[in-house]
Motif scaffolding. Structure first.
Motif, PDB file in Angstrom:
ATOM      1  N   PHE A  66       0.830  -1.209   0.000  1.00  0.00           N
ATOM      2  CA  PHE A  66       0.000   0.000   0.000  1.00  0.00           C
ATOM      3  C   PHE A  66       0.868   1.264   0.000  1.00  0.00           C
ATOM      4  O   PHE A  66       0.683   2.155  -0.836  1.00  0.00           O
ATOM      5  N   SER A 102       1.170   3.701  -3.139  1.00  0.00           N
ATOM      6  CA  SER A 102       0.444   4.969  -2.988  1.00  0.00           C
ATOM      7  C   SER A 102       1.384   6.172  -2.989  1.00  0.00           C
ATOM      8  O   SER A 102       1.061   7.221  -3.550  1.00  0.00           O
ATOM      9  N   ILE A 135      -4.193   6.727  -2.226  1.00  0.00           N
ATOM     10  CA  ILE A 135      -4.797   5.399  -2.389  1.00  0.00           C
ATOM     11  C   ILE A 135      -6.055   5.560  -3.236  1.00  0.00           C
ATOM     12  O   ILE A 135      -7.093   6.006  -2.758  1.00  0.00           O
ATOM     13  N   ALA A 157      -6.749   0.202  -4.507  1.00  0.00           N
ATOM     14  CA  ALA A 157      -7.350  -0.568  -3.410  1.00  0.00           C
ATOM     15  C   ALA A 157      -7.871  -1.919  -3.913  1.00  0.00           C
ATOM     16  O   ALA A 157      -7.670  -2.951  -3.259  1.00  0.00           O
TER      17      ALA A 157
END
Length: 360
Positions: A31, A35, A319, A324
């Protein structure tokens, strides 16, 4: 099946917690890496897109920092049919006080409108305006030194783009003297009905050493963005593999401790596929819960990263819904793939050996 999976997970609390932690750390890594790289690309893209539809740079350069375009081309570009307005920008960097590196932007007068003044005025010659996040860290809030020259701070501006909010803006002539160039790039704003391809060709005819691209085409093919994306993908893949190896190891230990349970199931006629499927259900549940927890923690981490004063707003994660979804699928796959190998190994072992307690 789902209820049984929850009971199985609850019955092995320690191993479930370890697998859960391994999944969370791996997912958070993916993540944050993805991101933050997306955030960097988005910030720089937004800065370029705010100025126009076409970007003119020096031909065959790897980075805009090395580009040098004759600013006088603006007058000729503005005469091309369909061109509404052109502006120029010098992109550079310099240490400022205790800050090791600060983005420096030299701009033409018509580009100052992009910077919303929070206090003070737009700069005249030998003056600068500074981003809010930089201004808060300066000890001397009256003047600033860039390279070997001192400039008066005429104002403070605020920008949603981290690179700008953590930067210094001055007149392009002053920036040209510091970085010894005319302009890094020229941004061309076209009229609504204009043919950008035709304008691109007209601009290229003005000089042999320039390159004109639509802003979107420039962003899509910018070498530094490609490097950032490739690096992000490689590091994310490494995080995925490390998480996968950790899950396989932990699942092997967990399933080995449940060998008698699987042996009894095999002995009473429960097929191998059903045993494997039950373990995959457990892994799926772990994957989903881990993803939700990692998403919450990642958003919290990105919020703090964005507001860390020492980072000057340059690190700003994003994000997106696409990211996601991609990471959700990655999380579930990581959990399921990590469980399949030990599950198949256990389910195929002779029931007698399992019940007797031989190792898988």
């Amino acid at each position: 099946m789902i209820l049984y999976a929850f009971k199985a997970l609850a019955a092995n609390k320690l191993k479930t917690t370890l697998i859960f932690a391994s999944l969370i750390f791996s997912i958070i890594s993916i993540f944050l890496i993805s991101s933050i790289s997306n955030g960097i690309i988005t910030m720089y893209s937004s800065m370029l897109k705010s100025d126009g539809d076409i970007i003119v740079t020096q031909a065959k350069i790897s980075d805009t920092f090395f580009s040098n375009v004759d600013i006088n081309l603006i007058e000729k570009i503005n005469t091309i049919t369909g061109v509404k307005e052109s502006s120029a920008l010098i992109v550079g960097a310099s240490p400022v006080e205790k800050l090791p590196i600060v983005a420096i932007y030299g701009v033409t007068q018509n580009r100052f409108k992009n910077y919303k003044i929070d206090k003070g005025n737009y700069p005249s010659n030998d003056e600068v305006i500074v981003g809010q996040s930089i201004f808060e860290q300066l000890q001397n809030k009256e003047q600033i030194q860039i390279a070997n020259k001192t400039f008066k701070i005429s104002g403070v501006f605020k920008s949603e783009i981290g690179f700008e909010n953590g930067g210094v803006v001055l007149n392009i002539n002053d920036a040209g003297k510091i970085f010894n160039k005319s302009a890094s790039m020229i941004m061309v704003n076209t009229k609504l009905e204009a043919n950008t391809d035709k304008i691109n060709n007209e601009i290229k005819k003005l000089h042999n050493d320039i390159e004109a691209k639509s802003t979107q085409n420039f962003v899509d093919n910018y070498n530094q963005f490609k490097i950032i994306k490739t690096s992000s993908n490689v590091i994310s893949a490494i995080a995925f593999c490390m998480g996968l190896l950790g899950i396989i190891s932990l699942m092997s230990i967990t399933i080995n401790q449940r060998r008698a349970e699987f042996g009894i199931k095999r002995a009473i006629g429960i097929p191998t596929s059903k045993i494997v499927l039950s373990i995959m259900y457990e892994s799926f549940i772990l994957g989903v819960i881990s993803f939700i927890a990692a998403l919450a923690i990642s958003n919290l981490a990105l919020y703090f990263i964005k507001n860390v004063q020492s980072l000057q707003g340059y690190v700003n994660g994003e994000i997106s819904s696409t990211l996601a979804i991609y990471i959700f699928i990655t999380s579930v796959l990581m959990a399921i793939i990590g469980s399949i190998i030990p599950a198949l190994n256990a389910a195929k072992t002779d029931p007698v050996e399992l019940i007797q307690g031989n190792k898988i």
